[in-house]
Design a protein around this motif. Structure first.
Motif, PDB file in Angstrom:
ATOM      1  N   PRO A   1       0.833  -1.195   0.000  1.00  0.00           N
ATOM      2  CA  PRO A   1       0.000   0.000   0.000  1.00  0.00           C
ATOM      3  C   PRO A   1       0.867   1.244   0.000  1.00  0.00           C
ATOM      4  CG  PRO A   1       0.262  -0.741   2.258  1.00  0.00           C
ATOM      5  CD  PRO A   1       1.190  -1.576   1.417  1.00  0.00           C
TER       6      PRO A   1
ATOM      7  N   GLN B   1     -11.042  -5.943  -3.283  1.00  0.00           N
ATOM      8  CA  GLN B   1     -10.378  -6.895  -2.392  1.00  0.00           C
ATOM      9  C   GLN B   1     -11.418  -7.602  -1.545  1.00  0.00           C
ATOM     10  OE1 GLN B   1      -7.822  -3.995  -0.476  1.00  0.00           O
ATOM     11  NE2 GLN B   1      -6.051  -4.919  -1.505  1.00  0.00           N
TER      12      GLN B   1
ATOM     13  N   GLU C   1      -8.466   3.658  -1.152  1.00  0.00           N
ATOM     14  CA  GLU C   1      -9.241   2.741  -0.295  1.00  0.00           C
ATOM     15  C   GLU C   1      -9.424   3.360   1.084  1.00  0.00           C
ATOM     16  OE1 GLU C   1      -6.918  -0.386   1.738  1.00  0.00           O
ATOM     17  OE2 GLU C   1      -8.385  -1.826   1.005  1.00  0.00           O
TER      18      GLU C   1
ATOM     19  N   LEU D   1      -9.538   2.891   4.773  1.00  0.00           N
ATOM     20  CA  LEU D   1      -9.298   1.961   5.879  1.00  0.00           C
ATOM     21  C   LEU D   1     -10.392   2.193   6.916  1.00  0.00           C
ATOM     22  CD1 LEU D   1      -5.430   2.277   6.591  1.00  0.00           C
ATOM     23  CD2 LEU D   1      -6.622   0.524   5.273  1.00  0.00           C
TER      24      LEU D   1
ATOM     25  N   GLU E   1      -7.544 -10.572  -0.028  1.00  0.00           N
ATOM     26  CA  GLU E   1      -6.557  -9.906   0.821  1.00  0.00           C
ATOM     27  C   GLU E   1      -6.854 -10.264   2.269  1.00  0.00           C
ATOM     28  OE1 GLU E   1      -4.655  -5.498   1.646  1.00  0.00           O
ATOM     29  OE2 GLU E   1      -6.812  -5.793   1.652  1.00  0.00           O
TER      30      GLU E   1
ATOM     31  N   TRP F   1     -10.207   2.251   9.879  1.00  0.00           N
ATOM     32  CA  TRP F   1      -9.703   3.063  10.990  1.00  0.00           C
ATOM     33  C   TRP F   1      -8.997   4.325  10.488  1.00  0.00           C
ATOM     34  CZ3 TRP F   1      -8.211  -1.801   9.542  1.00  0.00           C
ATOM     35  CH2 TRP F   1      -6.961  -1.914   8.934  1.00  0.00           C
TER      36      TRP F   1
ATOM     37  N   LEU G   1      -2.433   0.917  -4.799  1.00  0.00           N
ATOM     38  CA  LEU G   1      -3.460   1.161  -3.790  1.00  0.00           C
ATOM     39  C   LEU G   1      -2.967   2.222  -2.820  1.00  0.00           C
ATOM     40  CD1 LEU G   1      -5.562  -1.439  -1.924  1.00  0.00           C
ATOM     41  CD2 LEU G   1      -4.329   0.246  -0.609  1.00  0.00           C
TER      42      LEU G   1
HETATM   43  O1  LIG Z   1      -3.907  -2.935   7.596  1.00  0.00           O
HETATM   44  C1  LIG Z   1      -3.490  -2.195   6.720  1.00  0.00           C
HETATM   45  O2  LIG Z   1      -2.694  -1.275   6.942  1.00  0.00           O
HETATM   46  C2  LIG Z   1      -3.985  -2.361   5.342  1.00  0.00           C
HETATM   47  C3  LIG Z   1      -3.159  -2.122   4.263  1.00  0.00           C
HETATM   48  C4  LIG Z   1      -3.611  -2.295   2.973  1.00  0.00           C
HETATM   49  C5  LIG Z   1      -4.907  -2.716   2.749  1.00  0.00           C
HETATM   50  O3  LIG Z   1      -5.398  -2.910   1.524  1.00  0.00           O
HETATM   51  C6  LIG Z   1      -5.732  -2.960   3.824  1.00  0.00           C
HETATM   52  O4  LIG Z   1      -6.976  -3.369   3.577  1.00  0.00           O
HETATM   53  C7  LIG Z   1      -5.280  -2.791   5.102  1.00  0.00           C
END
Ligand SMILES: O=C(O)c1ccc(O)c(O)c1
Ligand SMILES: [Mg+2]
Length: 617
Positions: A62, A194, A134, A136, A242, A138, A97
């Motif tokens: 990422p 994903q 994307e 997240l 994923e 959090w 991503l």
């Molecule tokens: O936990 C993560 O940081 C993280 C990284 C990349 C992703 O695509 C994801 O869904 C989560």
């Protein structure tokens, strides 16, 4: 559709991960940055390796903390991005991503986020790269898919789209209406999808995502429902798995990749993308097979349980023992399994007697085998010797051989045709047919193959998975989840032991259904057999919990019979001693009792540990 898997979802080196993904039949991979950083291969060499394996690199990921930053910080982020785009050029990857930021320095400003993502997309475009943003779950200011999409839409940049991740979406969804926004996103602006599942109930979302994701069908999310919505947008990109999972990180990449592909095939079947041969759900247990070097302890036990040796295999040292509809094969031949057994499998005959095979009564053995094969189950040779009846068989994830067979059914090859009657042998206990049969077979699983085993029995055989129950063992915790046919004629509690090396938790057992457990328990003890002794405290507690007729409880106490009740009926059961890695249970289900006596399992396990010490001297 194209299928893909993130390298983070498999264990080992990057090379091991790529090889496993290719062998399992994936079309592509998402390369996780850490896997690239740790690899001795240069980006161009990784690209060549993937090409040799027939894998595309569908995503590089990422990139973090890039949007809504103060000016100076954003300039540094762009410098980082340029470097990554150069790496991607080496890889030949065209989609990156970008996760929503978690940095405390990011500001809550959607317009700034859109403007900066747009700048990033300009730079990406120069490299022929697309940016998939994307949310997240959090993320600091952006944590939902619809918020991420609003920012992408506002940016209005052709090289900027969104990445949907089922975990982030479903972990935050309070109901199906929270998914309606997916329908507002044009399919061509969804740059990547994903897929992951997760167990319910949830927990702190970061821990949940980083440690407990699992493959679709192995958790509690409606991943199929989400996929259907995404497909309706016109999305045509890859379906990519994923999964971040602590167990998966320690399990071998090869079997995990197969498990992952099977999960995706089942998801594609559920959403109508793939057509697989329909399941032919087993209607009963034709037999259970024990492999042993020294038959006497087992056959002594079987005799005490009222079985008789009724037939012998024409070409192999395998005896058929029968009572009523319960059939046990005792195999004293060389225990060379047709399929390599995973480490820690309860099916390993290394130390004496082991339960290695099960005959499933199948309505259509050939069709069942075709489905199993389509779902990547290893198909075993139909004939082990030239003169054998051809039998369809596949290996379960734990190495157990599953024979798909027919007993006494015209037009289908009968497995018993390989057996020759042993003259004059009749079970010591004549039964009404069906009054004595295999009620369930408890199949211990290697600790890292449990979720796979449940999905396998559900998806491949068409059994239903029941609730997972935790059972306290004196030395750990046992997890148990039964897979069953609708009428309960096939029941396999799948269990995973406390400590992987714990022999007591590793033993498998065959539960025999009787309509008079007291009579059968007495028969066994009269024949010199031993039932597992149960502590008196257990019976004192039973007396407090249930009401019994005069003398009833004393009978149970004398024999070691355990008792349970559910909303439907009563359950009485007792256990033999353990031979090698196998023991038997006698069970009497009255009035449609549905469970397996889980409430009694901690007492049983403790008693088995005690008994093992006693025999170990
Ligand atoms: O936990 C993560 O940081 C993280 C990284 C990349 C992703 O695509 C994801 O869904 C989560
Ligand atoms: Mg993701």
């Amino acid at each position: 559709m194209r299928t893909s898997i993130a390298t983070v979802s498999l264990s080992g080196s990057l090379t091991e991960k790529l090889t496993a993904a290719a062998r399992a039949g994936f079309d592509g991979v998402e390369i996780f940055e850490n896997d690239l950083l740790a690899s001795p291969l240069a980006p161009r060499e990784i690209r060549a390796r993937c090409a040799d394996l027939g894998l595309g690199i569908d995503l590089y990921q990422p990139m973090r903390d890039i949007e809504a930053l103060p000016a100076g910080e954003f300039a540094r982020a762009l410098r980082r991005a340029r470097h990554k785009f150069e790496v991607m050029r080496g890889l030949g990857a065209d989609t990156v991503l970008v996760c929503s930021g978690v940095s405390p320095r990011a500001v809550d400003d959607d317009a700034l986020a859109a403007a900066q993502l747009s700048r990033l997309a300009d730079l990406a475009q120069d490299f022929g790269i697309r940016v998939a943003y994307e949310a997240l779950a959090w993320g600091r200011h952006v944590s939902t898919y619809d918020h991420a999409w609003r920012i992408v839409e506002a940016a209005g940049h052709p090289a900027l789209g969104t990445c949907l991740d089922s975990f982030h979406i479903l972990s935050r969804s309070r109901g199906p209406e929270d998914l309606d926004g997916i329908g507002d996103i044009p399919g061509e602006k969804i740059f990547f999808l994903q897929l992951a599942d997760a167990p319910l109930p949830g927990m702190d979302v970061l821990q949940w995502s980083r440690h407990h994701r699992c493959f679709p069908g192995q958790g509690g999310f409606d991943v199929a429902g989400l996929l259907e919505r995404v497909l309706r947008t016109g999305y045509g990109g890859p379906l990519s798995l994923e999964v971040f999972n602590d167990v998966v990180r320690q399990a071998g990449a090869g079997p995990t990749a197969v498990d992952a592909r099977r999960s995706l095939l089942l998801l594609q079947e559920e959403t109508g993308i793939e057509v697989l041969p329909a399941p032919a759900v087993p209607t009963g247990v034709a037999f259970a097979e024990l492999v042993t070097r020294d038959a006497e302890p087992v056959t002594g036990l079987l005799t005490g349980l009222g079985f008789a040796r009724t037939a012998r295999h024409r070409g192999k040292p395998v005896d058929l023992w029968e009572r009523g509809e319960a059939r046990i094969l005792v195999n004293t031949g060389p225990a060379a399994p047709a399929h390599p057994l995973p480490h820690g499998s309860g099916a390993t005959p290394a130390d004496g007697t082991a339960l290695t095979a099960i005959g499933l009564e199948s309505p259509d053995p050939a069709a069942a085998a075709r489905r199993a094969e389509a779902l990547l189950a290893p198909v075993l040779p139909r004939r082990r010797a030239a003169e054998d009846v051809p039998l369809d068989a596949v290996a379960a994830p734990d190495g157990t051989e599953l024979f798909l067979c027919a007993t006494d059914r015209p037009r289908l090859p009968d497995w018993r045709a390989d057996f020759q009657d042993a003259p004059g042998q009749h079970p010591a206990a004549p039964d009404r047919p069906a009054a004595f049969r295999i009620d369930h077979v408890a199949l211990t699983q290697p600790w890292h193959r449990f979720d796979e085993a449940v999905l396998f029995h559900r998806g491949v055989l068409g059994l239903d998975a029941q609730e997972s129950v935790d059972v306290a063992d004196p030395y750990g915790l046992l997890r148990s989840r039964a897979v069953t046919s609708a009428d309960g004629r096939v029941r396999f509690p799948l269990t995973v032991g406390a400590a992987p090396g714990d022999d007591t938790a590793q033993a498998r057992h065959i539960a025999l259904a009787t309509d008079d457990v007291v009579a059968d328990a007495r028969r066994l003890t009269r024949a010199g057999g031993r039932l597992l002794p149960i502590p008196a405290n257990y019976y004192d507690d039973l007396a407090a919990r249930f009401e019994f007729a005069d003398g009833e409880l004393e009978t149970y106490r004398d024999l070691g019979i355990l008792y349970d009740r559910d909303a439907h009926g009563a359950f009485r059961h007792c256990y033999t001693h353990t031979v090698g890695r196998v023991f038997f249970e006698l069970v009497q289900r009255d009035d449609g009792y549905r469970g397996y006596g889980a409430a009694n399992a901690p007492v049983r396990l403790a008693a088995q540990h005690t008994a093992r010490w006693a025999t170990a001297g």
